[in-house]
Design a protein around this motif. Structure first.
Motif, PDB file in Angstrom:
ATOM      1  N   HIS A 111      25.949  91.321  34.128  1.00 31.46           N
ATOM      2  CA  HIS A 111      27.198  92.032  33.839  1.00 31.46           C
ATOM      3  C   HIS A 111      27.126  92.872  32.545  1.00 31.46           C
ATOM      4  N   HIS A 115      27.664  96.885  31.628  1.00 32.25           N
ATOM      5  CA  HIS A 115      28.504  97.577  30.638  1.00 32.25           C
ATOM      6  C   HIS A 115      27.709  98.675  29.924  1.00 32.25           C
ATOM      7  N   ASP A 302      35.965  96.209  32.934  1.00 32.51           N
ATOM      8  CA  ASP A 302      35.139  95.802  34.072  1.00 32.51           C
ATOM      9  C   ASP A 302      35.353  96.708  35.282  1.00 32.51           C
TER      10      ASP A 302
HETATM   11 ZN    ZN Z   1      32.951  92.926  31.245  1.00 33.96          ZN
END
Ligand code: ZN
Ligand code: KG4
Length: 344
Positions: A111, A115, A302
């Motif tokens: 994850h 980003h 996100d």
């Molecule tokens: Zn995040």
């Protein structure tokens, strides 16, 4: 190459179709914030259930908007770590099902690397190597991105992440979860030098962060004022807190850029939306001649497009998964091809 990417590591169910790691063909995000707000934070059990309900419509929406069928996709990517384990497993199992049914390669994505890759979508000219400040709800890191899939951690938080500190301070000031964005907007009306707050440092680790003492200082300040019946100016407290966090982040980023001779600087993660941080980074850019890259506000939080971007480079590096892929709640961002199997 068109990649269908799935993201479900926290409280956003997201799907996107991304071409060659750089072009968003579609990006859908279903946020659960309104539901978790009443509990003051993300309730993992609820998050998993909502992902289960939303993942199919969100994915169908992303495919439809991109104008492609599952068969026209070249690979399926999914956030496999880190995050809430129950939430991750919804996306991982869904992606495994899609990849198996459509006979497509399956690409696991970290994850936080996602980003960072949000910047590849926004800045076509950006390529590693660069120095990166990662500031999200769960992570605060200074890393050297040596290559698209090779990281070196230079510093990280010892306790709270930057976003977590913003959210806890915002909560103490009476804002709903996640309060970072509220604190940011109210801070604009306050005096950042009105309230004296500490700048905690980690002895012997010049690039590590520690935010919990700063958060406690704000909580104690508000508590003491309430006990004495004093009214504090919320705007001044917010502005002073934000300045303290930004000071700490930028001080360490500047020191790392000087020590390692880096002028190409990238910022990533939800807190990169913070206006105080963005303003200060712009000042540092002008002062130091940095080549500075920030994600646009639409890609700070996100989303699955960033996962699709990173997935392209993981694919090129041969970092694929098979049907034994698992989710992993915690995984270092500088994992390697050789030790990835320990986590996924
Ligand atoms: Zn995040
Ligand atoms: O990267 P992200 O979307 O999720 C994680 O991977 O953790 O980051 C979410 C964090 C939250 O703590 C949120 O309050 C914070 O980013 N955030 C902000 C702002 N916008 C989002 N913090 C400060 N100022 C903002 N404008």
């Amino acid at each position: 190459m068109k990649i269908l990417a799935i993201e479900s590591s926290c409280d956003e169910t997201a799907a996107a179709v991304v071409e060659d790691g750089r072009k968003i063909l579609s990006s859908f995000i279903h946020s659960q914030v309104a539901e978790h707000e009443k509990y003051g934070g993300v309730v993992p059990e609820i998050a998993s259930r909502r992902h289960t309900e939303n993942i199919i419509p969100v994915t169908e929406g992303a495919l439809k908007k991109a104008g492609v069928s599952l068969n026209e996709i070249d690979a399926v990517a999914v956030t496999a770590a880190p995050g809430l384990i129950g939430a991750l497993l919804v996306g991982v199992n869904f992606a495994k099902g899609l990849a198996a049914a459509a006979e497509k390669p399956l690409i696991p994505v970290h994850h936080i690397r996602g980003h960072v890759a949000a910047n590849y979508l926004a800045h076509p000219e950006l390529e590693p190597p660069f120095l990166c400040l990662i500031v999200s709800g769960g992570h605060s890191h200074i890393v050297e991105v040596l290559d698209y899939t090779r990281y070196r951690v230079i510093g990280k938080t010892r306790d709270d992440a930057a976003g977590e500190a913003f959210d806890k301070a915002a909560r103490a000031l009476g804002f709903p979860y996640p309060g970072g964005i509220y604190l940011d907007s109210i801070a604009r009306e306050g005096d950042p030098d009105a309230v004296k707050l500490p700048r905690p440092r980690v002895e012997g680790a010049p690039y590590d962060f520690s935010f919990s003492g700063l958060k406690t200082a704000v909580v104690n300040l508000l508590h003491n004022a309430a006990q004495k019946g004093q009214e504090l100016c919320v705007q001044d407290v917010a502005a002073s807190f934000q300045k303290a966090v930004v000071d700490l982040l930028c001080e360490k980023l500047v020191a790392a850029s000087e020590e390692f001779g880096k002028k190409k600087i990238v910022v990533a993660g939800g807190v990169s939306a913070n206006s105080g941080l963005r303003d200060r980074l712009e000042e540092e850019r002008l002062r130091r001649g940095w080549e500075l890259y920030l994600p646009p506000l639409s890609l700070c939080g996100d989303n699955a497009a960033m996962i699709g971007a990173q997935a392209y480079y993981e694919f090129l590096a041969g970092n694929l998964a098979d049907m034994s892929l698992n989710g992993c709640a915690s995984m270092p961002v500088d994992y390697t091809k050789e030790n990835a199997a320990l986590y996924f």
